[in-house]
Every structure is written in C-alpha cells, then in structure tokens.
Design an enzyme around this catalytic site. Structure first.
Site, PDB file in Angstrom:
ATOM      1  N   ASP A   1       0.343  -7.595   1.500  1.00 50.22           N
ATOM      2  CA  ASP A   1       0.773  -6.143   1.503  1.00 50.22           C
ATOM      3  C   ASP A   1       2.194  -5.886   1.891  1.00 50.22           C
ATOM      4  O   ASP A   1       2.899  -5.218   2.352  1.00 50.22           O
ATOM      5  CB  ASP A   1       0.177  -5.515   3.019  1.00 50.22           C
TER       6      ASP A   1
ATOM      7  N   HIS B   1       0.894  -1.192   0.089  1.00 49.44           N
ATOM      8  CA  HIS B   1       0.091  -0.042   0.006  1.00 49.44           C
ATOM      9  C   HIS B   1       0.786   1.206   0.255  1.00 49.44           C
ATOM     10  O   HIS B   1       0.338   2.238  -0.316  1.00 49.44           O
ATOM     11  CB  HIS B   1      -0.894   0.090   1.276  1.00 49.44           C
TER      12      HIS B   1
ATOM     13  N   SER C   1       4.699   2.341   7.863  1.00 50.02           N
ATOM     14  CA  SER C   1       4.591   1.147   7.195  1.00 50.02           C
ATOM     15  C   SER C   1       5.528   0.753   6.380  1.00 50.02           C
ATOM     16  O   SER C   1       6.524   1.636   5.633  1.00 50.02           O
ATOM     17  CB  SER C   1       3.362   1.588   6.349  1.00 50.02           C
TER      18      SER C   1
END
Length: 383
Positions: free
Chosen positions: A147, A117, A225
């Site tokens: 992911d 993402h 992230s």
C-alpha cells in the site's frame, strides 16, 4: 297637590363594590411587590477587563510536541486524486476530485511518498505543500502489496524539506508517537498517541496481507492515509495506512506500514518504477478452487501448485504442477511451509515470499503423493 309624597329611601350600595375594592387593593399590592423585588440591572459600566494570570513556561513535553510538529510539518503534503470523465452525449470532459490523502516529502528531487490506495484510479494528481503551493504530480510507481506509492513533483529544491527517517525494528510498545495529516480535508492536523502493538497483520484493499504493521491509538481518520507516523525524535517510523472503525472515524485503532519496509520499497520504486517481488515462477491454484477440491478429495492443507514456468526456479528445483496422465488429472505439489513458516493459502504463501530476497535460496516443504519432502528453490524476480 294634595300634600302627600312618597317616603324617601336611601340607595343601597352595590354588593359587588367590596369585591372590586378588594381586587384593586390586591393588584396594587402585587404591583408594588413586583416593583420592590424587581432584579437589578445586570450591567456594570465600571467593570474593566480582568487581569491576565501569568502562564509561566510551557511543560517540557509540550515544548517537545511543538518542536516535533514545527520541524516535521513542512515535510507533509496534501495529495488530491483527480479523475477525468467524458460528459454524456458530448466530447467534452470534466474533472472531479475522487479522493484525497496525505503524503510526505522523501527527497529534494521532488519524490513524494503516499499510500497506493490514495492514488489508485487517478488520472491527475495535485500535491499541495504546507505553504499552499500546488504542483502537478506524475506517478513514479507503487506496490499494491505494501500500500505504498511514489509521485514526483517539479518543485524548487529549497522548498522541499525531506522528512527525517528513523527505524521501526527497535520500536517498543508504549512509546510516544505523533501523526500529521489531512483528516477530512483539515490540513496539517497533529494527533498524538502511543505504539499500541507491533507486528500486526492487516489486509489491503487489494486483499493482500501486510505483515509487521504498527498499531497506534493516535487519531487517524480518512485523509490521514499516506501521512507520517513520527517518534519522539521527530523521525519517520511508519506511513499511516488504515483504521478499524465501524463509523468511519477514529476509534483509537490505526495502523502504519513500518519505516524499515517503506525505506526498502520506496528505494526500489524510485530506482526501477516498480517493486520486484521474489517469486518461484509458478502459478498457484486460487484459494476458492483449492477449497472446493479439498472438500471433494483428500488434498492436504497448503498451497497447490497449478503450473510451473519453463526454466523457472520452481521447475529447476523439481516442483510439479497439475498434469495429465493417461486421461487423468494428477494433482501438483502442495506447499505447506516456506522455510519455518506454515502456509495455508495463496496470500500466506505470497506474504512469506515477500519477506525473502531475490536470489535467496529457500527451503519449501511440500507434499507429493502423500509423502512430505523438502525442495530448495533459488528465488527469481516477479515480472
């Protein structure tokens, strides 16, 4: 002059005079009192800097934390996702940063691992090393289901320090963890915590469940992230991927993709450019449609097969999809279990297959015309 005169009368003092004298005396007294009680000058020019108290040696856990950060931080990078847009009524284009995240150096060949993402929708990617050197990165591939994504930069190998790889299958709840990332653009930020829970299930932005996820209370914020979650030996045990937060900031509930999964997925992406997922080569009826049909007919709980690919594993095993017979649409097989795991939705079915291997022979429990049966399927690769 007749010798007569007015008698002399002395002038009487004004009745206000005593009050004026009293007021003057009172004011004088107040001024004198204020002067006597005035605060002393707070400054003291004779004061010198205080002597420093000896600190002594750092605590052992502090030394350990410092060592972990110093050894791992050169392996952590900043990832910028840059989009290119054409200006209205013009052929010229403009670039803007549509997102940032963290990544980690996987190898001296320049492979960088981050979240899917983080790079989603980007047209250019800039990777900045710990020494602020920036490189243009090219996408290698990724896995929406996990992911995870891999980029590659053309950097000097002697300045690319791969992160140490650990294991996640042997993690214990309560053991210390350390997260390094770039929250809110603040690069090389360290946070600490513990493993709060194991084997969590989270849903990605692609609405795909990731199983076996590590939960931690180490502060993870937007920008973290794709960064590493480390154990007390400084080894990678997970890639930070998501948080639960109504406000968008850290609330003590963060998640990381376990390194055992990362190691397997990344290796396949680097080798093939994509992750080949196990598949039975069949199209499933989506959950919304199946729920609507189920409300109107007596379709059992499970995953409804819509169509099987000719010559694929599902057809070879004897699975049946929807079919027409004498003008009627007959329901296909309903899969209720993959090996020993019950499945009630398309996402659960795909998640169960994701834990299998291509070429593995598995048992599917199905319901056909109200009868339960088991079929063995040899899994193929999803193209």
């Amino acid at each position: 002059m007749n010798g007569w005169s007015e008698p002399y009368e002395p002038r009487r003092p004004s009745p206000l005079l005593p009050f004026l004298l009293t007021a003057i005396l009172v004011l004088s007294g107040l001024l004198l009192w204020t002067w006597i009680k005035r605060p002393k000058d707070p400054r003291d020019p004779s004061v010198e800097a205080r002597a420093v108290t000896a600190r002594g040696d750092l605590a052992e856990d502090e030394k350990s934390t410092i060592r972990i950060f110093e050894e791992a931080s050169p392996s952590v990078v900043h990832v910028a996702n840059v989009a290119v847009r054409r200006r209205p009524y013009s052929y010229s284009t403009t670039e803007f940063e549509q997102g940032t995240g963290t990544g980690l150096i996987w190898s001296r060949d320049g492979f960088i691992v981050t979240n899917f993402h983080v790079v989603k929708g980007g047209q250019r990617f800039i990777v900045t090393l710990y020494d602020q050197t920036a490189f243009e990165a090219v996408p290698v591939g990724g896995s929406r289901a996990h992911d995870l994504a891999v980029l590659r930069i053309d950097g000097p190998p002697d300045r690319l320090k791969p992160i140490a790889i650990g294991t996640s299958h042997d993690l214990k709840i309560g053991q210390k963890v350390f997260a390094i990332g770039n929250p809110f653009g603040l690069d090389q930020t360290l946070s600490t915590g513990v493993v709060s829970q194991l084997n969590r299930v989270i849903t990605t932005s692609e609405q795909i469940p990731i199983r076996g996820v590590i939960q931690t209370d180490a502060a993870i914020n937007p920008g973290n992230s794709g960064g590493p979650l480390l154990d007390s030996a400084g080894r990678l045990i997970g890639v930070n991927t998501a948080i639960i937060s109504p406000s968008g900031g850290s609330s003590g509930i963060g998640f990381a993709v376990p390194v055992d999964v990362v190691n397997s997925v990344v290796s396949q992406i680097i080798a093939k450019g994509s992750l080949q997922q196990p598949s039975i080569k069949a199209t499933l009826v989506n959950d919304d449609t199946a729920a609507r049909w189920r409300s109107q007919t007596r379709i059992p709980e499970g995953v409804l097969i819509q169509e099987v690919d000719p010559g694929g594993p599902a057809e070879v095993a004897g699975l049946r999809g929807l079919r027409s017979e004498w003008g009627r649409i007959l329901l296909g097989d309903v899969v209720t279990r993959v090996e020993d795991k019950d499945v009630r939705s398309e996402s659960e079915f795909k998640a169960a297959l994701a834990e299998m291997k291509i070429g593995q022979r598995i048992d599917l429990t199905i319901i056909r015309k109200g009868q339960e049966m088991v079929l063995s399927v040899t899994l193929g690769a999803e193209e």
